[in-house]
Scaffold this active site. Structure first.
Site, PDB file in Angstrom:
ATOM      1  N   LEU A 166      -9.659  16.705  -3.698  1.00 53.68           N
ATOM      2  CA  LEU A 166     -10.669  16.031  -4.529  1.00 53.68           C
ATOM      3  C   LEU A 166     -11.761  15.444  -3.625  1.00 53.68           C
ATOM      4  CD1 LEU A 166     -10.932  15.567  -7.672  1.00 53.68           C
ATOM      5  CD2 LEU A 166     -10.403  13.181  -7.164  1.00 53.68           C
ATOM      6  N   GLY A 167     -12.436  16.369  -2.931  1.00 54.08           N
ATOM      7  CA  GLY A 167     -13.615  15.978  -2.140  1.00 54.08           C
ATOM      8  C   GLY A 167     -14.847  16.203  -3.001  1.00 54.08           C
ATOM      9  N   ARG A 168     -15.959  16.491  -2.318  1.00 52.72           N
ATOM     10  CA  ARG A 168     -17.214  16.656  -3.064  1.00 52.72           C
ATOM     11  C   ARG A 168     -17.104  17.773  -4.095  1.00 52.72           C
ATOM     12  NH1 ARG A 168     -20.523  15.347   2.306  1.00 52.72           N
ATOM     13  NH2 ARG A 168     -18.864  16.619   3.155  1.00 52.72           N
ATOM     14  N   THR A 191      -3.933  10.024  -0.192  1.00 42.91           N
ATOM     15  CA  THR A 191      -4.221   8.670  -0.682  1.00 42.91           C
ATOM     16  C   THR A 191      -4.914   8.699  -2.043  1.00 42.91           C
ATOM     17  OG1 THR A 191      -6.211   8.764   0.660  1.00 42.91           O
ATOM     18  CG2 THR A 191      -4.392   7.479   1.550  1.00 42.91           C
ATOM     19  N   ARG A 247      -9.508  28.602   0.698  1.00 45.76           N
ATOM     20  CA  ARG A 247      -9.300  29.646   1.694  1.00 45.76           C
ATOM     21  C   ARG A 247      -8.039  30.399   1.291  1.00 45.76           C
ATOM     22  NH1 ARG A 247     -13.814  28.925   2.707  1.00 45.76           N
ATOM     23  NH2 ARG A 247     -14.792  28.296   4.668  1.00 45.76           N
ATOM     24  N   GLU A 276     -10.292  38.526   4.813  1.00 46.65           N
ATOM     25  CA  GLU A 276     -11.479  39.071   4.142  1.00 46.65           C
ATOM     26  C   GLU A 276     -12.241  40.021   5.073  1.00 46.65           C
ATOM     27  OE1 GLU A 276     -13.697  35.684   2.779  1.00 46.65           O
ATOM     28  OE2 GLU A 276     -12.026  34.962   1.567  1.00 46.65           O
ATOM     29  N   HIS A 294     -15.568  36.298  -2.442  1.00 49.70           N
ATOM     30  CA  HIS A 294     -15.972  35.063  -1.752  1.00 49.70           C
ATOM     31  C   HIS A 294     -17.455  34.747  -2.016  1.00 49.70           C
ATOM     32  CE1 HIS A 294     -15.022  32.287   1.883  1.00 49.70           C
ATOM     33  NE2 HIS A 294     -15.863  31.698   1.034  1.00 49.70           N
ATOM     34  N   VAL A 295     -17.721  34.446  -3.269  1.00 48.26           N
ATOM     35  CA  VAL A 295     -19.117  34.206  -3.674  1.00 48.26           C
ATOM     36  C   VAL A 295     -19.341  32.781  -4.169  1.00 48.26           C
ATOM     37  CG1 VAL A 295     -19.705  36.614  -4.164  1.00 48.26           C
ATOM     38  CG2 VAL A 295     -18.607  35.247  -5.957  1.00 48.26           C
TER      39      VAL A 295
HETATM   40  C1  DGY Z   1     -17.838  27.410   2.545  1.00 47.67           C
HETATM   41  O1  DGY Z   1     -18.872  26.773   2.479  1.00 47.67           O
HETATM   42  O2  DGY Z   1     -16.922  27.125   3.305  1.00 47.67           O
HETATM   43  C2  DGY Z   1     -17.762  28.595   1.673  1.00 47.67           C
HETATM   44  O3  DGY Z   1     -16.524  29.173   1.654  1.00 47.67           O
HETATM   45  C3  DGY Z   1     -18.823  29.594   2.080  1.00 47.67           C
HETATM   46  O4  DGY Z   1     -19.251  30.252   0.957  1.00 47.67           O
END
Ligand code: DGY
Length: 338
Positions: A166-168, A191, A247, A276, A294-295
């Site tokens: 739960l980051g940006r 946390t 990832r 990939e 990976h788009v």
């Molecule tokens: C990232 O910003 O790490 C993305 O996987 C790239 O598209």
């Protein structure tokens, strides 16, 4: 920032400009050239990289980290005067960041400019996976609609969603999901975050048993490798859906393939893979998985902003202004550059 085209060189004739080693082509980026400001060595075009590094490695002061080449001690040893690594993307797991930090090299990434784009893609992939949109489209294209209606799909309604990371980006996904009136939004992390209204779990297994949609937006790298294993998938259960925009290595590949094949989970939406651009044949053969190449951040607008931020980090560094977006492990303490 406008970058003039055309002056990069790959011929070993290194001039007075700072020398930048670019590891891979930024093929899906509206990248033109930074050749008017830097001398760029195009690593991926070099037939004998070791010979080039032995000859020119000591001249290299900056790097553009892209592609699948791992940046670790093996290559860093050959770049004794490297000052800054500008990584394309918010994720910088291609860097051995401990080795980079140990050498006092600054690494930068491209946060913020891609947050909303990746979140859009994540929610789109979730809906495409739940409602089987690519499969429904194939039904039309294959001429099957006139013969039989497309079968009813599962639904997002009433599902409880768990986000790992739960980051940006995770927060931007959660914000969007609030508009979809899912039954609950949870997150998993070491946390509890004081400023978020979502239920917190410390343990991914505990959360997996509680939810039916698992969304992965966490960083890659050794710490998160294989986090989602057969046990987590079993706990998610036969109605469970997993969406991975983080990832590939965050999920155990064989466990995921087995779970999708055997019905241990319902479906998966994957934007990222283990090696990939290879996609395992077993996944291609399955009908309950939606695959994207990976788009996550790959809109024209966002890719332009990413490359601009990457370049601005290099400009700022070599103008002595310090990096704009250093990663947490290599904070800038002043005193760089020209
Ligand atoms: C990232 O910003 O790490 C993305 O996987 C790239 O598209």
């Amino acid at each position: 920032m406008n970058i003039a085209a055309g002056a990069e060189t790959n011929n070993g004739r290194l001039a007075d400009k700072p020398v930048i080693l670019q590891m891979a082509e930024l093929a899906r980026f509206p990248y033109r050239s930074i050749g008017d400001r830097f001398e760029v060595i195009r690593y991926w075009q070099i037939d004998e990289p070791n010979a080039m590094l032995a000859r020119d490695g000591a001249k290299v002061r900056g790097m553009i980290a892209a592609g699948s080449q791992r940046i670790d001690d093996v290559i860093l040893d050959k770049l004794p005067n490297l000052e800054v690594i500008a990584n394309i993307g918010v994720g910088y797991d291609r860097l051995d960041i401990e080795a980079v930090a140990r050498r006092g090299i600054i690494a930068t990434n491209t946060p913020d400019v891609l947050t909303e784009e990746v979140a859009d893609l994540t929610v789109g992939l979730l809906i495409a996976t739940v409602r089987r949109m690519p499969q429904a489209e194939r039904h039309i294209r294959d001429g099957r609609w006139a013969k039989s209606p497309f079968p009813n799909s599962p639904s997002l309604r009433g599902r409880s969603v768990g986000i790992v990371g739960l980051g940006r980006i995770g927060k931007a996904v959660a914000r969007r999901l609030q508009g979809f009136e899912v039954s609950e939004i949870c997150y998993c992390g070491r946390t509890r975050q004081a400023d978020v209204p979502y239920r917190h779990f410390k343990d991914i297994r505990e959360m997996a048993a509680h939810i039916s949609v698992l969304i992965l937006t966490l960083p890659g790298g050794p710490e998160t490798k294989g986090l989602v294993d057969a046990d987590v998938l079993a706990k998610l259960g036969s109605d469970g859906i997993i969406v991975n925009v983080a990832r590939g290595a965050v999920i155990e590949k064989d466990a995921l393939i087995a779970a999708l094949r055997d019905g241990a989970i319902l479906a998966a939406g994957l934007d990222v893979f283990w090696n990939e651009p290879e996609v395992p044949q077993e996944l291609l053969a399955l009908d309950n998985v939606v695959l994207l190449p990976h788009v996550g951040s790959a809109s024209q607008k966002t890719r332009a902003e990413m490359i601009e931020l990457l370049q601005d980090n290099l400009f700022a560094w070599f103008e002595g202004r310090g990096p704009l977006t250093p990663v947490a492990e290599t904070p800038w303490q002043g005193g760089n550059g020209e």
